[in-house]
Design a protein around this motif. Structure first.
Motif, mmCIF file in Angstrom:
data_model
loop_
_atom_site.group_PDB
_atom_site.id
_atom_site.type_symbol
_atom_site.label_atom_id
_atom_site.label_comp_id
_atom_site.label_asym_id
_atom_site.label_seq_id
_atom_site.Cartn_x
_atom_site.Cartn_y
_atom_site.Cartn_z
ATOM 1 N N UNK A 1 23.996 -8.726 35.970
ATOM 2 C CA UNK A 1 24.135 -7.286 35.788
ATOM 3 C C UNK A 1 25.574 -6.950 35.382
ATOM 4 N N UNK A 2 25.838 -6.869 34.105
ATOM 5 C CA UNK A 2 27.193 -6.615 33.619
ATOM 6 C C UNK A 2 27.431 -5.120 33.450
ATOM 7 N N UNK A 3 28.668 -4.772 33.140
ATOM 8 C CA UNK A 3 28.985 -3.366 32.909
ATOM 9 C C UNK A 3 28.344 -2.851 31.622
ATOM 10 N N UNK B 1 25.281 -3.679 30.764
ATOM 11 C CA UNK B 1 23.841 -3.731 30.997
ATOM 12 C C UNK B 1 23.426 -5.139 31.351
ATOM 13 N N UNK B 2 22.128 -5.380 31.527
ATOM 14 C CA UNK B 2 21.673 -6.724 31.908
ATOM 15 C C UNK B 2 21.878 -7.718 30.770
ATOM 16 N N UNK B 3 22.287 -8.935 31.146
ATOM 17 C CA UNK B 3 22.490 -10.010 30.177
ATOM 18 C C UNK B 3 21.841 -11.279 30.709
ATOM 19 N N UNK B 4 21.138 -11.984 29.830
ATOM 20 C CA UNK B 4 20.574 -13.291 30.167
ATOM 21 C C UNK B 4 21.592 -14.325 29.706
ATOM 22 N N UNK B 5 22.005 -15.201 30.635
ATOM 23 C CA UNK B 5 23.078 -16.155 30.342
ATOM 24 C C UNK B 5 22.640 -17.576 30.644
ATOM 25 N N UNK B 6 23.145 -18.499 29.831
ATOM 26 C CA UNK B 6 22.885 -19.932 30.008
ATOM 27 C C UNK B 6 24.188 -20.688 29.756
ATOM 28 N N UNK B 7 24.166 -21.978 30.032
ATOM 29 C CA UNK B 7 25.324 -22.810 29.731
ATOM 30 C C UNK B 7 25.396 -23.053 28.222
ATOM 31 N N UNK C 1 30.961 -7.040 36.291
ATOM 32 C CA UNK C 1 32.046 -7.296 35.355
ATOM 33 C C UNK C 1 31.513 -7.275 33.936
ATOM 34 N N UNK C 2 32.390 -7.462 33.005
ATOM 35 C CA UNK C 2 31.940 -7.539 31.614
ATOM 36 C C UNK C 2 31.305 -8.909 31.380
ATOM 37 N N UNK C 3 30.601 -9.042 30.280
ATOM 38 C CA UNK C 3 29.851 -10.277 30.037
ATOM 39 C C UNK C 3 30.751 -11.482 29.794
ATOM 40 N N UNK C 4 32.027 -11.278 29.506
ATOM 41 C CA UNK C 4 32.924 -12.420 29.303
ATOM 42 C C UNK C 4 33.615 -12.862 30.590
ATOM 43 N N UNK C 5 33.252 -12.299 31.717
ATOM 44 C CA UNK C 5 33.844 -12.655 33.005
ATOM 45 C C UNK C 5 32.960 -13.587 33.828
ATOM 46 N N UNK C 6 32.039 -14.277 33.204
ATOM 47 C CA UNK C 6 31.108 -15.133 33.930
ATOM 48 C C UNK C 6 31.366 -16.613 33.690
ATOM 49 N N UNK C 7 32.607 -16.985 33.484
ATOM 50 C CA UNK C 7 32.983 -18.385 33.382
ATOM 51 C C UNK C 7 32.365 -19.095 32.210
ATOM 52 N N UNK C 8 31.688 -20.198 32.466
ATOM 53 C CA UNK C 8 31.109 -21.019 31.410
ATOM 54 C C UNK C 8 29.843 -20.445 30.806
#
Length: 111
Positions: free
Chosen positions: A82-84, A86-92, A44-51
């Motif tokens: 793995x977003x559409x 490219x790779x994104x590192x995500x944290x709270x 999904x896109x990077x804004x589809x990962x909830x919090x």
């Protein structure tokens, strides 16, 4: 005719029926491509990962994994998505500022 003469066969018959039902259920559950439990993950896109909030957008998955491990070693819960885009590192969100500082090399990990 009395059922008492067949009492020795009831136990093994019940056991065989239970095993047969378990075999059928497990075969249905683990059959390839038809499981109700397993599904392939979708990107999904990077804004589809909830919090979770994006703190880094590296160009390769190797670089993203190195950054994720750096954050984990610093005590920050991080994930590689793995977003559409490219790779994104995500944290709270409450740890995003510190994570960006650590990845930029400006901050020190908490002791």
């Amino acid at each position: 005719m009395s059922w008492d003469s067949y009492h020795y066969a009831i136990g093994p018959t019940v056991a065989l029926v239970v095993v047969a039902v378990l075999v059928l259920l497990l075969r249905w559950t683990f059959s390839h491509g038809r499981s109700l439990v397993e599904r392939r993950p979708e990107r999904g896109s990077s804004d589809e990962y909830g919090l979770l909030e994006v703190v880094s957008a590296p160009s390769t998955f190797v670089e993203a994994e190195v950054q994720r491990r750096t954050l984990v070693d610093a005590g920050i819960r991080a994930t590689l998505a793995p977003t559409t885009e490219g790779p994104r590192v995500m944290v709270f969100p409450d740890q995003a500022g510190l994570a960006r500082q650590i990845l930029d090399g400006q901050g020190r990990p908490p002791a």
